[in-house]
Design a protein around this motif. Structure first.
Motif, mmCIF file in Angstrom:
data_model
loop_
_atom_site.group_PDB
_atom_site.id
_atom_site.type_symbol
_atom_site.label_atom_id
_atom_site.label_comp_id
_atom_site.label_asym_id
_atom_site.label_seq_id
_atom_site.Cartn_x
_atom_site.Cartn_y
_atom_site.Cartn_z
ATOM 1 N N GLU A 95 21.230 43.261 36.413
ATOM 2 C CA GLU A 95 21.303 42.897 38.136
ATOM 3 C C GLU A 95 20.827 41.423 38.179
ATOM 4 O O GLU A 95 19.739 40.963 38.221
ATOM 5 C CB GLU A 95 20.329 43.803 38.775
ATOM 6 N N ILE A 96 21.991 40.699 38.325
ATOM 7 C CA ILE A 96 21.858 39.243 38.160
ATOM 8 C C ILE A 96 22.273 38.574 39.795
ATOM 9 O O ILE A 96 23.216 39.002 40.058
ATOM 10 C CB ILE A 96 22.739 38.576 37.037
ATOM 11 N N GLU A 97 21.471 37.521 40.036
ATOM 12 C CA GLU A 97 21.480 37.127 41.115
ATOM 13 C C GLU A 97 22.510 35.865 41.128
ATOM 14 O O GLU A 97 23.497 35.572 42.172
ATOM 15 C CB GLU A 97 20.024 36.966 41.987
ATOM 16 N N LYS A 98 22.226 35.004 39.992
ATOM 17 C CA LYS A 98 22.961 34.054 39.839
ATOM 18 C C LYS A 98 23.445 33.386 38.454
ATOM 19 O O LYS A 98 22.451 33.555 37.582
ATOM 20 C CB LYS A 98 22.379 32.682 40.800
ATOM 21 N N ILE A 99 24.370 33.024 38.134
ATOM 22 C CA ILE A 99 24.844 32.587 36.797
ATOM 23 C C ILE A 99 25.196 31.112 36.944
ATOM 24 O O ILE A 99 25.906 30.791 37.923
ATOM 25 C CB ILE A 99 26.027 33.268 36.192
ATOM 26 N N THR A 100 24.692 30.228 36.167
ATOM 27 C CA THR A 100 25.048 28.570 36.178
ATOM 28 C C THR A 100 25.115 28.297 34.710
ATOM 29 O O THR A 100 24.270 28.818 33.815
ATOM 30 C CB THR A 100 23.867 27.898 36.607
ATOM 31 N N SER A 101 26.290 27.775 34.346
ATOM 32 C CA SER A 101 26.510 27.542 32.858
ATOM 33 C C SER A 101 27.303 26.008 32.878
ATOM 34 O O SER A 101 28.013 25.657 33.635
ATOM 35 C CB SER A 101 27.124 28.768 32.229
ATOM 36 N N THR A 102 27.151 25.573 31.661
ATOM 37 C CA THR A 102 28.170 24.446 31.206
ATOM 38 C C THR A 102 28.291 24.635 29.868
ATOM 39 O O THR A 102 27.636 25.157 29.051
ATOM 40 C CB THR A 102 27.287 23.024 31.649
ATOM 41 N N ALA A 103 29.171 23.900 29.412
ATOM 42 C CA ALA A 103 29.772 23.871 27.907
ATOM 43 C C ALA A 103 30.541 22.714 27.728
ATOM 44 O O ALA A 103 31.015 22.010 28.341
ATOM 45 C CB ALA A 103 30.950 24.912 27.949
ATOM 46 N N VAL A 104 30.277 22.375 26.264
ATOM 47 C CA VAL A 104 31.051 21.056 25.801
ATOM 48 C C VAL A 104 32.340 21.881 24.801
ATOM 49 O O VAL A 104 32.172 22.793 24.041
ATOM 50 C CB VAL A 104 30.304 20.459 24.927
ATOM 51 N N MET A 105 33.425 21.465 25.471
ATOM 52 C CA MET A 105 34.741 22.161 24.822
ATOM 53 C C MET A 105 35.219 21.211 23.483
ATOM 54 O O MET A 105 34.692 20.104 23.551
ATOM 55 C CB MET A 105 35.718 22.092 25.804
ATOM 56 N N THR A 106 35.739 22.045 22.727
ATOM 57 C CA THR A 106 36.538 21.458 21.576
ATOM 58 C C THR A 106 37.909 20.854 22.010
ATOM 59 O O THR A 106 38.338 21.127 23.107
ATOM 60 C CB THR A 106 36.521 22.239 20.466
ATOM 61 N N ASP A 107 38.608 20.132 21.099
ATOM 62 C CA ASP A 107 40.031 19.522 21.374
ATOM 63 C C ASP A 107 40.981 20.850 21.300
ATOM 64 O O ASP A 107 42.122 20.750 21.914
ATOM 65 C CB ASP A 107 40.582 18.772 20.392
#
Length: 323
Positions: free
Chosen positions: A188-200
């Motif tokens: 039971e999650i209220e909020k998801i915050t995420s960031t990523a470094v992408m490859t080519d």
């Protein structure tokens, strides 16, 4: 229990080694798209049969359970094919590319009255039960914060860099940190915050995910293909904390009190590889006529897939064929 293995990669080898160390199950057969590869694998690990196609294994009614060890992009097609042939299935993580695929796979399994479960091995291990007992005992008070990381130097593995093959850190190793948080705090999650470094190539090389729960709990999770990490999971409570060594196969659980002094240490029991627990769970479920394993019910797999879908949506990362 006669087990067939679909694919001949590294994890297929680990499962073969596991089965050879068990008395409750046997390595019956192995399938590859190449009969030469299947025969070489069967010869190495002592499988009774080698199949030159996945369909040949699926059609063999002597097989009680099939372990699917193909790339994640292939799981949907492979599992559905096996179910249509009447086989029970243990499918590697990540179970599918997204929640939609997973839901369709489970719906077919229920229609066919067959066992289908995800091979997220930590869910089946006795060390998870030990950790649960520690937390429920109140040894660290109320757990409020979790940190977990799982990072390996695996960006040279071609399939993990390929969008077409379901690559990226999230589905390969991030699924473990997501499951670790789920084991502690639920879904039971209220909020998801995420960031990523992408490859080519368009997949995530590394990512950070923060989950916030209705009771004020938080989980901060990291996974990567480009660095080596300590693989620790730490659970911080109101009266102490717990350190889990290696969230990918709990090696030890150490309990600390309010003074940061060690109160208890629990060590991993002897194991063949750790894969034996999911095989035993499947055997028990099949014998009891169950369509899912209680250690990893369908709804849990769907919840984790839903969370990973939400994370990828924040990054704008889509696999081919996704809307």
């Amino acid at each position: 229990m006669r087990v067939g293995i679909l694919s001949t990669g590294n994890i297929a080898g680990v499962m073969a080694e596991t089965l050879n160390g068990m008395k409750e199950a046997e390595l019956y057969g192995v399938a590859s798209r190449s009969i030469e590869k299947a025969q070489a694998f069967a010869g190495k690990f002592g499988a009774s049969k080698a199949y030159g196609s996945y369909e040949e294994l699926a059609a063999d009614e002597q097989v009680d359970l099939v372990y699917v060890a193909t790339p994640m992009s292939e799981h949907y097609e492979n599992v559905n094919m096996l179910l249509n042939y009447g086989r029970n299935v243990l499918c590697e993580k990540s179970f599918a590319l997204n929640e939609k695929q997973a839901a369709e796979m489970f719906a077919l399994a229920k229609k066919k009255k067959l066992l289908l479960t995800e091979a997220i091995w930590v869910r089946y291990m006795p060390m998870w039960k030990t950790l649960k007992e520690v937390l429920e005992s109140g040894a660290i008070g109320k757990p409020m914060t979790v940190t977990a990381n799982l990072c390996y130097l695996i960006d040279q593995v071609p399939r993990l860099m390929s969008l077409e093959l379901g690559g990226g850190a999230l589905l390969d190793v991030g699924v473990y940190v997501m499951n670790f948080a789920s084991l502690i705090f639920g879904d039971e999650i209220e909020k998801i915050t995420s960031t990523a470094v992408m490859t080519d190539t368009g997949v995530d090389a590394q990512n950070s995910i923060t989950l916030t729960y209705p009771g004020g709990e938080m989980a901060v999770l990291n996974s990567s293909l480009r660095v080596l990490s300590d693989r620790k999971g730490i659970i911080y409570g109101t009266k102490g904390y717990v350190i889990v060594e290696n969230i990918n196969n709990f090696e030890s659980i150490t309990v600390y009190d309010e003074n940061r002094e060690v109160k208890a240490v629990y060590k991993q029991p002897k194991q063949i590889t750790g894969y034996e627990y999911e095989v035993l769970a499947c055997k028990a479920a099949i014998e009891d006529g169950m369509l899912e394993c209680p250690e990893m019910p369908h709804k849990e797999t769907l919840e984790i897939m839903r969370q990973m879908d939400a994370v990828r949506k924040q990054w704008g990362m889509r696999y081919p064929g996704e809307e």
